[in-house]
Design an enzyme around this catalytic site. Structure first.
Site, PDB file in Angstrom:
ATOM      1  N   GLN A  92      22.031  38.168  54.767  1.00  0.00           N
ATOM      2  CA  GLN A  92      21.954  39.713  55.211  1.00  0.00           C
ATOM      3  C   GLN A  92      23.422  40.052  54.677  1.00  0.00           C
ATOM      4  O   GLN A  92      24.426  39.424  55.031  1.00  0.00           O
ATOM      5  CB  GLN A  92      21.897  39.819  56.570  1.00  0.00           C
ATOM      6  CG  GLN A  92      21.875  41.389  56.914  1.00  0.00           C
ATOM      7  CD  GLN A  92      20.717  41.922  56.603  1.00  0.00           C
ATOM      8  OE1 GLN A  92      19.680  41.515  56.170  1.00  0.00           O
ATOM      9  NE2 GLN A  92      20.943  43.277  56.736  1.00  0.00           N
ATOM     10  N   LYS A 149      13.736  42.654  61.021  1.00  0.00           N
ATOM     11  CA  LYS A 149      12.969  41.763  60.086  1.00  0.00           C
ATOM     12  C   LYS A 149      12.367  40.676  60.908  1.00  0.00           C
ATOM     13  O   LYS A 149      11.095  40.175  60.372  1.00  0.00           O
ATOM     14  CB  LYS A 149      14.087  40.966  59.070  1.00  0.00           C
ATOM     15  CG  LYS A 149      14.307  42.196  58.167  1.00  0.00           C
ATOM     16  CD  LYS A 149      15.513  41.497  57.256  1.00  0.00           C
ATOM     17  CE  LYS A 149      16.101  42.997  56.375  1.00  0.00           C
ATOM     18  NZ  LYS A 149      17.332  42.576  55.736  1.00  0.00           N
ATOM     19  N   ASP A 184      14.760  38.835  48.542  1.00  0.00           N
ATOM     20  CA  ASP A 184      15.242  40.244  48.476  1.00  0.00           C
ATOM     21  C   ASP A 184      15.271  40.694  47.027  1.00  0.00           C
ATOM     22  O   ASP A 184      15.469  41.843  46.887  1.00  0.00           O
ATOM     23  CB  ASP A 184      16.734  40.137  48.814  1.00  0.00           C
ATOM     24  CG  ASP A 184      16.986  40.482  50.021  1.00  0.00           C
ATOM     25  OD1 ASP A 184      16.575  41.538  50.890  1.00  0.00           O
ATOM     26  OD2 ASP A 184      17.962  39.823  51.040  1.00  0.00           O
TER      27      ASP A 184
HETATM   28  N1  GUN Z   1      22.142  44.819  53.877  1.00  0.00           N
HETATM   29  C1  GUN Z   1      21.525  46.067  53.826  1.00  0.00           C
HETATM   30  N2  GUN Z   1      20.281  45.904  53.153  1.00  0.00           N
HETATM   31  C2  GUN Z   1      19.976  44.871  52.978  1.00  0.00           C
HETATM   32  C3  GUN Z   1      18.667  44.157  52.330  1.00  0.00           C
HETATM   33  O1  GUN Z   1      17.676  44.822  52.109  1.00  0.00           O
HETATM   34  N3  GUN Z   1      18.885  42.973  52.211  1.00  0.00           N
HETATM   35  C4  GUN Z   1      19.916  42.096  52.658  1.00  0.00           C
HETATM   36  N4  GUN Z   1      20.003  40.744  52.641  1.00  0.00           N
HETATM   37  N5  GUN Z   1      21.013  42.792  53.161  1.00  0.00           N
HETATM   38  C5  GUN Z   1      20.813  44.054  53.477  1.00  0.00           C
END
Ligand code: GUN
Length: 303
Positions: A110, A66, A133
């Protein structure tokens, strides 16, 4: 080699690989153009903050991707790391601060979080217009709105993949395996609302899963069980989207692990018209959607 006995071959022997990396790169190029315009206009550069709790290896890898994506498109970013011993209350206070920070346009926490922290409490504490998200109940509900706020990122990425590969969803039988709050549930709503599809949602309580999956023109699997979908469960010519990303460890893998999807790709792919690989299918699209949502959050705040 002797000529193969054609009568034993499946009807569809060639398939299109749905290349999520390529589409994500196209989306990033579109975002770079928009960032360049914003710079020319003297506007605000999008700023994404990422909250990471603990030192889970898979989460660290996702977060690194990211950060790399933010750098590629020219977004500002802030990494906020906390030990896995942080209390829920303290984490909520940090979220309050980021909610109020005028420079941060969007942020994510996350997942997974340590077991003493409630995921729902944390995600519901994020201001919906910074929830890039798309995890909050407000953004989940916004799927059925004429003007959605920030769409849940993974389902948004899947809809974008289908669109960019010209996969018609209207009146098609879509079977979604997995009813999670983050993928299966919002995706099924998006397929109905935005895709005009006939949608069946299967989950761990579904009896005779194959009876449903065999009906699918478009089969989307988001469970986290490598190899769950075998060739006998898939209709000839189906479009198959594999959302599974399970880390499987073993000495045979470079780095000691491999990322596996939910679909037995080798045997299922020859039956499909189109299929996503793992990795390189849905994964890069989740990050592309996160960038699109961050850009949208910035533009909504400055509108
Ligand atoms: N953990 C696994 N996939 C994701 C995601 O798309 N966003 C977040 N915040 N955590 C994750």
């Amino acid at each position: 080699m002797a000529n193969p006995d054609r009568s034993k071959m499946t009807e569809t022997t060639t398939y299109t690989l749905i290349d999520g990396r390529k589409v994500a790169t196209e989306i990033k190029e579109e975002i770079i153009q928009r960032v360049n315009e914003i710079k020319r206009e003297g506007g605000k550069i999008p700023h994404l903050a990422i909250i990471l709790v603990g030192d889970d290896g898979a989460s660290q890898t996702y977060v690194d991707h990211k950060v790399k994506a933010c750098k590629e498109v020219g977004f500002h970013y802030t990494m906020m790391r906390f030990a896995d011993t942080i209390s829920e209350d303290k984490l909520l206070k940090h979220i309050d601060q980021v909610n109020k920070d005028p420079d941060v346009d969007g942020f994510i926490v996350q997942l997974p979080l340590p077991p003493h922290i409630s995921v729902e409490k944390i995600t519901e504490h994020i201001k919906p217009d910074k929830d890039v998200d798309g995890f909050t109940n407000r953004n989940f509900g916004s799927i059925v709105s004429k003007n959605p706020l920030l769409l849940p990122a993974t389902p948004y990425g899947i809809m974008e993949l289908l669109k960019r590969y010209h996969v018609q969803t209207e009146s098609k039988n879509c079977v979604v395996v997995g009813a999670s709050r983050l993928v299966g549930a919002p995706l099924s709503m998006m397929l109905v609302e935005h895709g005009r599809a006939t949608v069946t949602v299967c989950h761990k309580y579904t009896k005779s899963l194959a009876d449903f999956t065999k009906q699918a023109d478009i089969l989307i699997v988001a469970v986290g069980k490598p190899g769950l979908i075998t060739a006998d469960m898939v209709k000839e010519g189906a479009v198959v989207i594999d959302v599974g990303t399970t880390r499987v460890e073993g000495p045979q893998y470079k780095n000691g692990y491999a990322i596996k999807g939910d679909v037995d790709f080798k045997n299922v792919a020859p039956k499909c018209s189109m299929i996503t690989p793992v990795p390189g299918g849905v994964g890069p699209m989740t990050i592309a959607s996160l960038l699109l949502n961050t850009l949208r959050a910035t533009e909504l705040r400055n509108a």
